[in-house]
Design a protein around this motif. Sequence first.
Motif, PDB file in Angstrom:
ATOM      1  N   ILE A 319       0.837  -1.199   0.000  1.00  0.00           N
ATOM      2  CA  ILE A 319       0.000   0.000   0.000  1.00  0.00           C
ATOM      3  C   ILE A 319       0.875   1.252   0.000  1.00  0.00           C
ATOM      4  CG2 ILE A 319      -1.581   1.365   1.440  1.00  0.00           C
ATOM      5  CD1 ILE A 319      -2.932  -1.327   2.182  1.00  0.00           C
ATOM      6  N   ARG A 320       1.937   1.230   0.766  1.00  0.00           N
ATOM      7  CA  ARG A 320       2.852   2.379   0.769  1.00  0.00           C
ATOM      8  C   ARG A 320       3.502   2.574  -0.601  1.00  0.00           C
ATOM      9  NH1 ARG A 320       4.126  -0.321   5.709  1.00  0.00           N
ATOM     10  NH2 ARG A 320       3.356   0.828   7.522  1.00  0.00           N
ATOM     11  N   LEU A 359      -6.556   1.313  -2.900  1.00  0.00           N
ATOM     12  CA  LEU A 359      -7.293   0.880  -1.708  1.00  0.00           C
ATOM     13  C   LEU A 359      -7.410   1.991  -0.668  1.00  0.00           C
ATOM     14  CD1 LEU A 359      -5.782  -2.693  -1.126  1.00  0.00           C
ATOM     15  CD2 LEU A 359      -8.063  -2.154  -2.000  1.00  0.00           C
ATOM     16  N   LEU A 360      -6.537   2.991  -0.759  1.00  0.00           N
ATOM     17  CA  LEU A 360      -6.583   4.090   0.206  1.00  0.00           C
ATOM     18  C   LEU A 360      -7.634   5.144  -0.132  1.00  0.00           C
ATOM     19  CD1 LEU A 360      -2.755   4.612   0.764  1.00  0.00           C
ATOM     20  CD2 LEU A 360      -4.407   3.961   2.534  1.00  0.00           C
ATOM     21  N   LEU A 361      -8.117   5.141  -1.378  1.00  0.00           N
ATOM     22  CA  LEU A 361      -9.024   6.217  -1.801  1.00  0.00           C
ATOM     23  C   LEU A 361     -10.324   6.286  -1.010  1.00  0.00           C
ATOM     24  CD1 LEU A 361      -8.473   6.194  -5.674  1.00  0.00           C
ATOM     25  CD2 LEU A 361      -7.569   7.783  -3.970  1.00  0.00           C
ATOM     26  N   THR A 364      -8.918   8.393   2.100  1.00  0.00           N
ATOM     27  CA  THR A 364      -8.254   9.687   1.947  1.00  0.00           C
ATOM     28  C   THR A 364      -8.230  10.082   0.467  1.00  0.00           C
ATOM     29  OG1 THR A 364      -6.177  10.905   2.261  1.00  0.00           O
ATOM     30  CG2 THR A 364      -6.007   8.552   1.816  1.00  0.00           C
ATOM     31  N   ASP A 365      -8.237  11.386   0.208  1.00  0.00           N
ATOM     32  CA  ASP A 365      -8.170  11.865  -1.170  1.00  0.00           C
ATOM     33  C   ASP A 365      -6.749  11.839  -1.714  1.00  0.00           C
ATOM     34  OD1 ASP A 365     -10.897  12.354  -1.250  1.00  0.00           O
ATOM     35  OD2 ASP A 365     -10.682  14.396  -0.479  1.00  0.00           O
ATOM     36  N   ASP A 366      -5.769  11.782  -0.818  1.00  0.00           N
ATOM     37  CA  ASP A 366      -4.365  11.769  -1.245  1.00  0.00           C
ATOM     38  C   ASP A 366      -3.658  10.594  -0.574  1.00  0.00           C
ATOM     39  OD1 ASP A 366      -1.799  12.188  -2.039  1.00  0.00           O
ATOM     40  OD2 ASP A 366      -1.575  14.170  -1.122  1.00  0.00           O
ATOM     41  N   PRO A 367      -3.555   9.451  -1.250  1.00  0.00           N
ATOM     42  CA  PRO A 367      -2.924   8.273  -0.640  1.00  0.00           C
ATOM     43  C   PRO A 367      -1.511   8.523  -0.130  1.00  0.00           C
ATOM     44  CG  PRO A 367      -4.080   7.643  -2.641  1.00  0.00           C
ATOM     45  CD  PRO A 367      -4.097   9.152  -2.580  1.00  0.00           C
ATOM     46  N   LEU A 368      -0.796   9.463  -0.748  1.00  0.00           N
ATOM     47  CA  LEU A 368       0.588   9.705  -0.343  1.00  0.00           C
ATOM     48  C   LEU A 368       0.669  10.260   1.077  1.00  0.00           C
ATOM     49  CD1 LEU A 368       3.353   9.279  -1.669  1.00  0.00           C
ATOM     50  CD2 LEU A 368       3.328  11.709  -2.303  1.00  0.00           C
ATOM     51  N   THR A 369      -0.411  10.881   1.548  1.00  0.00           N
ATOM     52  CA  THR A 369      -0.422  11.467   2.900  1.00  0.00           C
ATOM     53  C   THR A 369      -1.223  10.614   3.884  1.00  0.00           C
ATOM     54  OG1 THR A 369      -2.375  12.820   2.396  1.00  0.00           O
ATOM     55  CG2 THR A 369      -0.201  13.783   1.925  1.00  0.00           C
ATOM     56  N   THR A 371      -2.474   8.222   6.788  1.00  0.00           N
ATOM     57  CA  THR A 371      -1.984   7.947   8.142  1.00  0.00           C
ATOM     58  C   THR A 371      -1.812   6.443   8.330  1.00  0.00           C
ATOM     59  OG1 THR A 371      -4.200   7.747   9.073  1.00  0.00           O
ATOM     60  CG2 THR A 371      -3.234   9.962   8.983  1.00  0.00           C
ATOM     61  N   MET A 372      -1.159   6.064   9.424  1.00  0.00           N
ATOM     62  CA  MET A 372      -0.984   4.648   9.738  1.00  0.00           C
ATOM     63  C   MET A 372      -2.330   3.957   9.935  1.00  0.00           C
ATOM     64  SD  MET A 372       2.122   3.732   9.528  1.00  0.00           S
ATOM     65  CE  MET A 372       1.864   2.125  10.268  1.00  0.00           C
ATOM     66  N   GLU A 373      -3.277   4.694  10.544  1.00  0.00           N
ATOM     67  CA  GLU A 373      -4.607   4.118  10.752  1.00  0.00           C
ATOM     68  C   GLU A 373      -5.299   3.850   9.412  1.00  0.00           C
ATOM     69  OE1 GLU A 373      -3.418   6.737  12.292  1.00  0.00           O
ATOM     70  OE2 GLU A 373      -3.215   5.984  14.360  1.00  0.00           O
ATOM     71  N   GLN A 374      -5.140   4.765   8.474  1.00  0.00           N
ATOM     72  CA  GLN A 374      -5.756   4.588   7.163  1.00  0.00           C
ATOM     73  C   GLN A 374      -5.088   3.439   6.391  1.00  0.00           C
ATOM     74  OE1 GLN A 374      -5.174   8.610   5.833  1.00  0.00           O
ATOM     75  NE2 GLN A 374      -7.295   9.213   6.310  1.00  0.00           N
ATOM     76  N   ILE A 375      -3.779   3.342   6.509  1.00  0.00           N
ATOM     77  CA  ILE A 375      -3.067   2.237   5.856  1.00  0.00           C
ATOM     78  C   ILE A 375      -3.494   0.905   6.467  1.00  0.00           C
ATOM     79  CG2 ILE A 375      -0.792   1.168   5.552  1.00  0.00           C
ATOM     80  CD1 ILE A 375       0.364   4.001   5.299  1.00  0.00           C
ATOM     81  N   ASP A 376      -3.661   0.884   7.784  1.00  0.00           N
ATOM     82  CA  ASP A 376      -4.087  -0.344   8.459  1.00  0.00           C
ATOM     83  C   ASP A 376      -5.493  -0.743   8.009  1.00  0.00           C
ATOM     84  OD1 ASP A 376      -3.497  -2.301  10.732  1.00  0.00           O
ATOM     85  OD2 ASP A 376      -5.441  -1.499  11.338  1.00  0.00           O
ATOM     86  N   ALA A 377      -6.391   0.244   7.904  1.00  0.00           N
ATOM     87  CA  ALA A 377      -7.756  -0.050   7.463  1.00  0.00           C
ATOM     88  C   ALA A 377      -7.769  -0.558   6.029  1.00  0.00           C
ATOM     89  CB  ALA A 377      -8.628   1.203   7.590  1.00  0.00           C
ATOM     90  N   ALA A 378      -6.961   0.052   5.171  1.00  0.00           N
ATOM     91  CA  ALA A 378      -6.893  -0.389   3.780  1.00  0.00           C
ATOM     92  C   ALA A 378      -6.328  -1.803   3.689  1.00  0.00           C
ATOM     93  CB  ALA A 378      -6.038   0.575   2.967  1.00  0.00           C
ATOM     94  N   ALA A 379      -5.335  -2.110   4.537  1.00  0.00           N
ATOM     95  CA  ALA A 379      -4.741  -3.445   4.514  1.00  0.00           C
ATOM     96  C   ALA A 379      -5.749  -4.505   4.945  1.00  0.00           C
ATOM     97  CB  ALA A 379      -3.508  -3.480   5.411  1.00  0.00           C
TER      98      ALA A 379
END
Length: 536
Positions: A319-320, A359-361, A364-369, A371-379
């Motif tokens: 995801i990163r 998966l981050l969309l 968040t509107d900008d995947p590059l920014t 958060t860890m919580e958003q990355i965890d939820a997407a994962a």
Amino acid sequence: MELNVVDLSRLQFAMTALYHFLFVPLTIGLSILLAVMETVYVMTGREIWKRMVKFWGTLFGINFVLGVATGLTMEFQFGMNWAYFSQYVGDVFGAPLAIEGLMAFFLEATFVGLFFFGWDKLSKRQHLAATWAVALGTNFSALWILIANGWMQHPVGAVFNPDTMRMEVTSFFDVLFNPVAQAKFVHTVSAGYVTAAMFVLGVSAWYMLQGRHLQIAKRSMAVAAAFGFASALSVVVLGDESGYEANLNQKMKLATIEAMWETEPAPAAFNLVAWPDMENRENLFAIEVPYVMGLIATRSLDTVIPGINELVDRSKDRIRQGAIAWDALQKIRANPAEASEDIRETFRQNAGSLGYGYLLLPYTDDPLTATMEQIDAAAWSTVPNVFPMFYAFRIMVACGFFFILLTAVFFYYSSTGKLDVLREKRRWILHITVWSIPLPWIACEMGWFVAEYGRQPWIIESMLPTSAGVSSLSVTEVLLTLAGFVILYSTLLVIEIALMIKYIKIGPEEHTPDKEAIPSAMSAGSAPRSIPVPAE
């Protein structure tokens, strides 16, 4: 629960696909059985085999027509409900579907007419050729559809072009001989053969219980038992191949099928029964069979199968990377002509994880920014609901072994000439067979549920999330079409069942003496008014 276009579009496609697949497996299997029966008729010249072909052919025709009617709308849905998906993969996905229509569907549709209306216009061998053409066309149709579906499960032979925003074919050979597609094809058509065999066995068992059409019922049982037993065995073998391919290419699907939360030392145990708890991400209890899962999925004693938690951690890394690819893609799209080589190189290095960036969309509107919580939820969004996956797979497998047992019983009685024993002394077996008619359809639907729901959240595995592939529709629009499809398809299903029951109750046409037999009997000195009609 809040309604949204993505979930409603998924529900609509799932509903139409599951309805359509009520007709497909019987069509695939009956077409081969008809060809086998007619081959026997041409070889022996015995009219009873012709009557069998006509009777089972009537049921095939009803099923074929309704299968076509329910299948046509599915391809239109790609444009109606999944416009971005169609634009994204049209160069790849369109070729197998076009070939299916031109090569397979027209083949079977043309020769279906000859099958039904050519009995008095074609010679025996010409009609047999038409019947085999129907069977081949039906199976070819399944091949091209499953090549397209297999590519969605394991996309090979194509790359994403950031300038056109489309997947483009690099090797049609790789698309055609995709190992996942080939495994799905042989597994699916074998399941269709089992469905037809169980249907013929069930209807024939009902005739035996009724004491009607006994000779046709026994011959049909003999063909269906041999065909069904071989097919049921092949389904298990080919299902094992599908599981092996899933371990290579869809590890999360395999982990959720087995409710395997933690990575185990090789070879992994098989969870015979378990109670998965998605909220706490564990099994409340499980009955394990040591080593079996590792042997089945890896065919080795030392290959480790990753668990759900480990796969989620791997997803976070991708995801990163995907966020970096997504950011580079936006810069290329903003000004393709002036995008620097550094930006394009950044995209190329991370393009394999672009789908994970999407998966981050939803968060968040900008995947590059993110958060860890958003990355965890997407994962964790990459994990399908484990409970229905776990039990859908086991229902399918349990049905498969039951089919092996039942067809083996009929194969034994038919090959030893003891089918009358079932009617006279073991009628309970015939009753079980009649009540088992729906089971192949349940098994097939469970198989498709595992295959399709098991790859969520991906509409194209690891490349395009389902949420990114939908059309720009309103909830109301999708709800209206969904309601329309439910009403239409339910009506067609009722018609199908009613027509099937009607013609099963009518049964095969009554036997009449061959035209050639009448003069022969008269020339032998028998009275023309008392020519006996041979009993079935």
